[in-house]
Design an enzyme around this catalytic site. Structure first.
Site, PDB file in Angstrom:
ATOM      1  N   ASP A 216       0.387 -11.278   0.672  1.00 12.98           N
ATOM      2  CA  ASP A 216       0.336 -10.471  -0.548  1.00 12.98           C
ATOM      3  C   ASP A 216       1.588 -10.728  -1.367  1.00 12.98           C
ATOM      4  O   ASP A 216       2.580  -9.990  -1.283  1.00 12.98           O
ATOM      5  CB  ASP A 216       0.148  -8.987  -0.240  1.00 12.98           C
ATOM      6  CG  ASP A 216      -1.271  -8.685   0.232  1.00 12.98           C
ATOM      7  OD1 ASP A 216      -2.089  -9.625   0.342  1.00 12.98           O
ATOM      8  OD2 ASP A 216      -1.577  -7.506   0.484  1.00 12.98           O
ATOM      9  N   ASN A 272      -4.654 -10.854   1.763  1.00  9.82           N
ATOM     10  CA  ASN A 272      -5.926 -10.621   1.087  1.00  9.82           C
ATOM     11  C   ASN A 272      -5.806 -10.717  -0.435  1.00  9.82           C
ATOM     12  O   ASN A 272      -6.775 -11.064  -1.123  1.00  9.82           O
ATOM     13  CB  ASN A 272      -6.499  -9.254   1.480  1.00  9.82           C
ATOM     14  CG  ASN A 272      -5.552  -8.109   1.198  1.00  9.82           C
ATOM     15  OD1 ASN A 272      -4.445  -8.057   1.739  1.00  9.82           O
ATOM     16  ND2 ASN A 272      -5.957  -7.178   0.342  1.00  9.82           N
ATOM     17  N   HIS A 354      -1.210 -11.460   8.492  1.00  8.52           N
ATOM     18  CA  HIS A 354      -1.118 -10.392   7.492  1.00  8.52           C
ATOM     19  C   HIS A 354      -1.569  -9.012   7.997  1.00  8.52           C
ATOM     20  O   HIS A 354      -0.750  -8.094   8.083  1.00  8.52           O
ATOM     21  CB  HIS A 354      -1.894 -10.798   6.238  1.00  8.52           C
ATOM     22  CG  HIS A 354      -1.755  -9.839   5.108  1.00  8.52           C
ATOM     23  ND1 HIS A 354      -0.517  -9.487   4.581  1.00  8.52           N
ATOM     24  CD2 HIS A 354      -2.680  -9.145   4.388  1.00  8.52           C
ATOM     25  CE1 HIS A 354      -0.693  -8.632   3.591  1.00  8.52           C
ATOM     26  NE2 HIS A 354      -1.989  -8.391   3.451  1.00  8.52           N
ATOM     27  N   HIS A 364      -6.122   0.775   6.215  1.00  9.54           N
ATOM     28  CA  HIS A 364      -6.428  -0.449   6.973  1.00  9.54           C
ATOM     29  C   HIS A 364      -6.461  -0.217   8.488  1.00  9.54           C
ATOM     30  O   HIS A 364      -6.292  -1.154   9.273  1.00  9.54           O
ATOM     31  CB  HIS A 364      -5.429  -1.563   6.639  1.00  9.54           C
ATOM     32  CG  HIS A 364      -5.293  -1.831   5.168  1.00  9.54           C
ATOM     33  ND1 HIS A 364      -6.358  -2.251   4.407  1.00  9.54           N
ATOM     34  CD2 HIS A 364      -4.235  -1.732   4.322  1.00  9.54           C
ATOM     35  CE1 HIS A 364      -5.950  -2.408   3.154  1.00  9.54           C
ATOM     36  NE2 HIS A 364      -4.674  -2.089   3.065  1.00  9.54           N
ATOM     37  N   VAL A 392      -0.236  -3.102   5.510  1.00  9.05           N
ATOM     38  CA  VAL A 392      -0.072  -1.646   5.406  1.00  9.05           C
ATOM     39  C   VAL A 392       1.264  -1.378   4.723  1.00  9.05           C
ATOM     40  O   VAL A 392       2.308  -1.859   5.175  1.00  9.05           O
ATOM     41  CB  VAL A 392      -0.104  -0.981   6.795  1.00  9.05           C
ATOM     42  CG1 VAL A 392       0.177   0.511   6.680  1.00  9.05           C
ATOM     43  CG2 VAL A 392      -1.447  -1.232   7.456  1.00  9.05           C
TER      44      VAL A 392
END
Length: 523
Positions: A216, A272, A354, A364, A392
């Site tokens: 990310d 993601n 990740h 999550h 997270v």
């Protein structure tokens, strides 16, 4: 405790810092500091730190990444301007050479390497959406470098001429049980906000030799192609079948980060927010294009999973959004990679990806359960020492754990998804009353969408999907932005320190010695 104190004095450590030998520790939760801003504003495109400050084909967005061994690094940069809108015409990568001159002296630089160049496009087959094509991206690999040595370099095309100013980097130590990078900065979910700037300022004050970014990166997909942003992924969804992404945010991020990562190597992990779907079902195009990955050097077939060594540490980067089951290439590759690690040369094995397996936050929760089911036994059997995750937006450190049970030979799992991104911080825990997620809501479609997170079959949470209190495997958790510093001292002791953004630069939010016990946990 006396034995631990003696060991720490022998090695010259501060005796008051706990060690994992003293664990497992009683779970600790530090609630959100109400005075701290829980969301964040992105830097605007008018901020001078993200503006283009070169002309013509002068290099910008310069970065360094490691190859698989100490004697090689990658230098990456971009030349030319991106284009966005209708009727865009991509630049020709062959029009600008990819050259790095380098050496141990500023003058003269006696070595030269050439590399490859490319452009990428982010295309949408829908009326009203703006397409993007990048500047020319260059990747050059330098080889034959000496360990633990300072090198100076310039990059660009000397024939134009369009060369950068002089930068420098330091190579990693040779792989051995006695040599380690001094400090490794570890951060996830960074983005490009004012909180991000605080994280990076704290990180730079710690003078790291290496940066691990746990996925990310730019959060470009929180923007529509017209440049309008929003505070969450679902909020930025338009009426089109493909989720939009505003690619110039990648260029802004590269410019902002250049003062750090043109000097300190950065190693990337797919997240993601890098998926970025576009025409022809393409994904991860920007991520794969902008950064260099040592996947070929480490025997991998994909930039989503690779390995590298830094002194006496062997790092393995996994791709949670690439197939990971036993029959898949990633599983076979990591099994082979871990099987070839010589612990007499690289005693420490650290694995990164990740989405976490051991996070107790509501956000999550158990999202990566299928990956855990597939790969946890493999990592345990090869004696992985530590695992780092992001995703997270909070901080959490586990006790040593395996299959949700306390296990003195299991890895320590650390979630550092608190880099400062625009999305909100994770505040609630799955064991908070009313915050246990619906099990059917937990699978991630980009991780296969399968359901693997069944109710626990043993322990205090037997028959339940969530614990009623902070699980015993969770040693410390806190909602705050920050980053971590790993200092491996020798073949058995590594100091892990997590720094909150709101603290002074030299203050630790969480600190512990991770202690390897190979005599207790034989491979």
């Amino acid at each position: 405790a006396a034995i631990v104190f003696l060991v720490l004095n022998i090695f010259g450590y501060r005796a008051e810092i706990p060690t994992t030998i003293q664990g497992p520790f009683k779970p600790v939760t530090v609630p959100l500091d109400a005075s701290f801003k829980g969301s964040a504003e992105d830097l605007p495109d008018t901020d001078p730190r993200v503006r283009r400050n070169v002309t013509g084909f002068q290099p910008e967005q310069i970065s360094i990444s490691l190859s698989s061994t100490y004697d090689s690094v990658w230098i990456s940069w971009i030349t030319g301007e991106f284009q966005i809108g209708d009727g865009i015409k991509p630049l020709d990568p062959r029009s600008v050479a990819s050259v790095v001159t380098y050496g141990k002296l500023r003058y003269p630089m006696t070595h030269k390497s050439t590399g490859e160049s490319l452009i990428y496009s982010q295309l949408y087959p829908f009326q009203g959406l703006r397409n993007y094509t990048s500047g020319i991206i260059h990747h050059v690999r330098l080889k034959g470098l000496d360990p633990n040595s300072l090198y100076f370099y310039r990059c660009g095309d000397p024939s134009i001429p369009a060369m950068s100013k002089i930068y420098s980097f330091k190579t990693m130590p040779v792989s051995s049980p006695k040599t380690y990078p001094r400090r490794i900065a570890i951060v996830g979910d960074l983005g490009l906000t004012y909180n991000t700037t605080s994280t990076i300022n704290h990180m730079r004050s710690n003078e790291p030799d290496l940066v691990l970014l746990l996925g990310d990166v730019s959060y470009a997909n929180l923007y529509l192609t017209n440049g309008t942003g929003s505070d969450c992924y679902s909020c930025s969804f338009s009426d089109t079948p493909i989720h939009e992404t505003y690619q110039p945010r990648w260029d802004y991020w590269g410019r902002f980060m250049q003062p750090l990562i043109s000097k300190v190597p950065i190693m990337m992990v797919q997240g993601n927010h890098e998926i970025e779907e576009q025409a022809e079902n393409k994904t991860f195009v920007s991520y794969k294009s902008r950064f260099a990955f040592p996947f070929k050097e480490s025997g991998s077939s994909s930039p989503f999973y690779y390995s590298f060594s830094a002194g006496g540490i062997h790092f393995v980067v996994l791709g949670a959004y690439a197939p990971y089951n036993r029959s898949d290439d990633q599983y076979k590759w990591v099994e082979n990679d871990l099987g070839n690690v010589n612990r007499e040369v690289t005693p420490w094995v650290i694995v990164c990806w990740h989405p976490p397996w051991y996070s107790t936050f509501e956000a999550h929760y158990r999202e990566a359960e299928c990956m855990k089911v597939s790969m946890e036994e493999l990592l345990y059997s090869y004696g992985v020492d530590m695992v780092f995750n992001g995703h997270v937006h909070a901080y959490e450190r586990s006790n040593r754990v395996y299959k949700y049970r306390l296990d003195g030979c299991g890895p320590v799992y650390v979630t550092v998804g608190d880099g400062g991104n625009r999305e909100k911080m994770a505040v609630f825990h799955a064991d908070d009353e009313g915050h246990c997620p619906d099990p059917l809501s937990t699978p991630d479609e980009f991780m296969g969408g399968a359901f693997c997170a069944y109710n626990f079959t043993s322990g205090p949470a037997m028959g339940k999907f969530c614990w009623d209190e902070q699980p015993e495997y969770s040693a410390y958790r806190e909602t705050s932005f920050g980053h971590g510093i790993l200092e491996v001292k020798n073949e058995t002791h590594a100091l892990w320190t997590w720094h909150r953004n709101q603290d002074m630069y030299n203050k630790a939010g969480d600190q512990i010695y991770i202690v390897r016990q190979p005599e207790k946990c034989p491979l």
